[in-house]
Design an enzyme around this catalytic site. Structure first.
Site, PDB file in Angstrom:
ATOM      1  N   LEU A  65     -21.992 -25.755  21.506  1.00  0.00           N
ATOM      2  CA  LEU A  65     -21.702 -26.765  20.494  1.00  0.00           C
ATOM      3  C   LEU A  65     -21.773 -28.157  21.099  1.00  0.00           C
ATOM      4  O   LEU A  65     -21.295 -28.389  22.206  1.00  0.00           O
ATOM      5  CB  LEU A  65     -20.293 -26.552  19.932  1.00  0.00           C
ATOM      6  CG  LEU A  65     -20.023 -25.145  19.402  1.00  0.00           C
ATOM      7  CD1 LEU A  65     -18.550 -24.836  19.429  1.00  0.00           C
ATOM      8  CD2 LEU A  65     -20.596 -24.989  18.019  1.00  0.00           C
ATOM      9  N   CYS A  66     -22.397 -29.053  20.348  1.00  0.00           N
ATOM     10  CA  CYS A  66     -22.366 -30.478  20.667  1.00  0.00           C
ATOM     11  C   CYS A  66     -22.393 -31.193  19.325  1.00  0.00           C
ATOM     12  O   CYS A  66     -22.135 -30.574  18.293  1.00  0.00           O
ATOM     13  CB  CYS A  66     -23.499 -30.893  21.610  1.00  0.00           C
ATOM     14  SG  CYS A  66     -25.173 -30.800  20.940  1.00  0.00           S
ATOM     15  N   GLY A  67     -22.703 -32.475  19.314  1.00  0.00           N
ATOM     16  CA  GLY A  67     -22.701 -33.210  18.051  1.00  0.00           C
ATOM     17  C   GLY A  67     -23.633 -32.620  17.015  1.00  0.00           C
ATOM     18  O   GLY A  67     -23.259 -32.420  15.861  1.00  0.00           O
ATOM     19  N   GLY A  69     -25.944 -29.861  17.998  1.00  0.00           N
ATOM     20  CA  GLY A  69     -26.385 -28.542  18.444  1.00  0.00           C
ATOM     21  C   GLY A  69     -27.768 -28.572  19.056  1.00  0.00           C
ATOM     22  O   GLY A  69     -28.188 -27.609  19.697  1.00  0.00           O
ATOM     23  N   ALA A 109     -21.157 -29.926  15.751  1.00  0.00           N
ATOM     24  CA  ALA A 109     -19.810 -30.217  15.264  1.00  0.00           C
ATOM     25  C   ALA A 109     -19.800 -31.408  14.309  1.00  0.00           C
ATOM     26  O   ALA A 109     -18.886 -31.543  13.500  1.00  0.00           O
ATOM     27  CB  ALA A 109     -18.875 -30.482  16.441  1.00  0.00           C
TER      28      ALA A 109
END
Length: 152
Positions: A65-67, A69, A109
């Site tokens: 997960l990151c800002g 993806g 996210a």
């Protein structure tokens, strides 16, 4: 449906809350959830750590997960044996496994609500790749290309 799995989770700091919510979903479904990190703002570090662990067989699957993806997916896919699919809808979460044998998925996210992300993870975990399916030769071709590239 697959049995109990060991699932590695990793995120950048922006996605810590979502990572924790998704780990709870995995555990509620009887899987083992391992947190491989969320404090490094350089998302490539945690993405490659998780992808390496999954590709080595230490975990059955991984969730990144990151800002958006996108970044973690790109980084994870640099690891030989890691096949990460960015998912944003139920159909892609299902097909990541059924059609592509993705051993990792990524999500954003800042692009998905938590309830949507939970539903995507649940569907991905319910599916299992069948190498005898019509997707089998396609996935085999990807792995063959990877082997040829590694030996070049």
């Amino acid at each position: 449906m697959p049995g109990t799995m060991r699932i590695a989770f990793g995120s950048d700091p922006n996605a810590t809350d979502l990572k924790e919510a998704l780990m709870a979903v995995a555990e509620a479904r009887g899987h083992t959830a391992a947190d491989l990190g969320a404090t490094d703002p350089v998302y490539a570090h945690v993405a490659t750590d998780v992808a390496t662990a999954v590709a080595a067989g230490d975990y059955d699957r991984g969730v990144l997960l990151c800002g958006t993806g996108i970044g973690v997916s790109i980084a994870a896919n640099k690891v030989p044996g890691a096949y990460c699919a960015l998912v944003s809808d139920i159909y892609s979460a299902e097909r990541a496994q059924l059609s592509n044998n993705a051993n990792l998925i990524s999500m954003g996210a800042q692009t998905l609500g938590v309830e949507v992300a939970k539903a995507l993870l649940a569907r991905y975990l319910e599916c299992e790749f069948d190498p005898e399916s019509r997707s089998g030769p396609k996935v085999s071709a990807i792995a063959a290309f990877e082997r040829r590239s590694a030996s070049a």
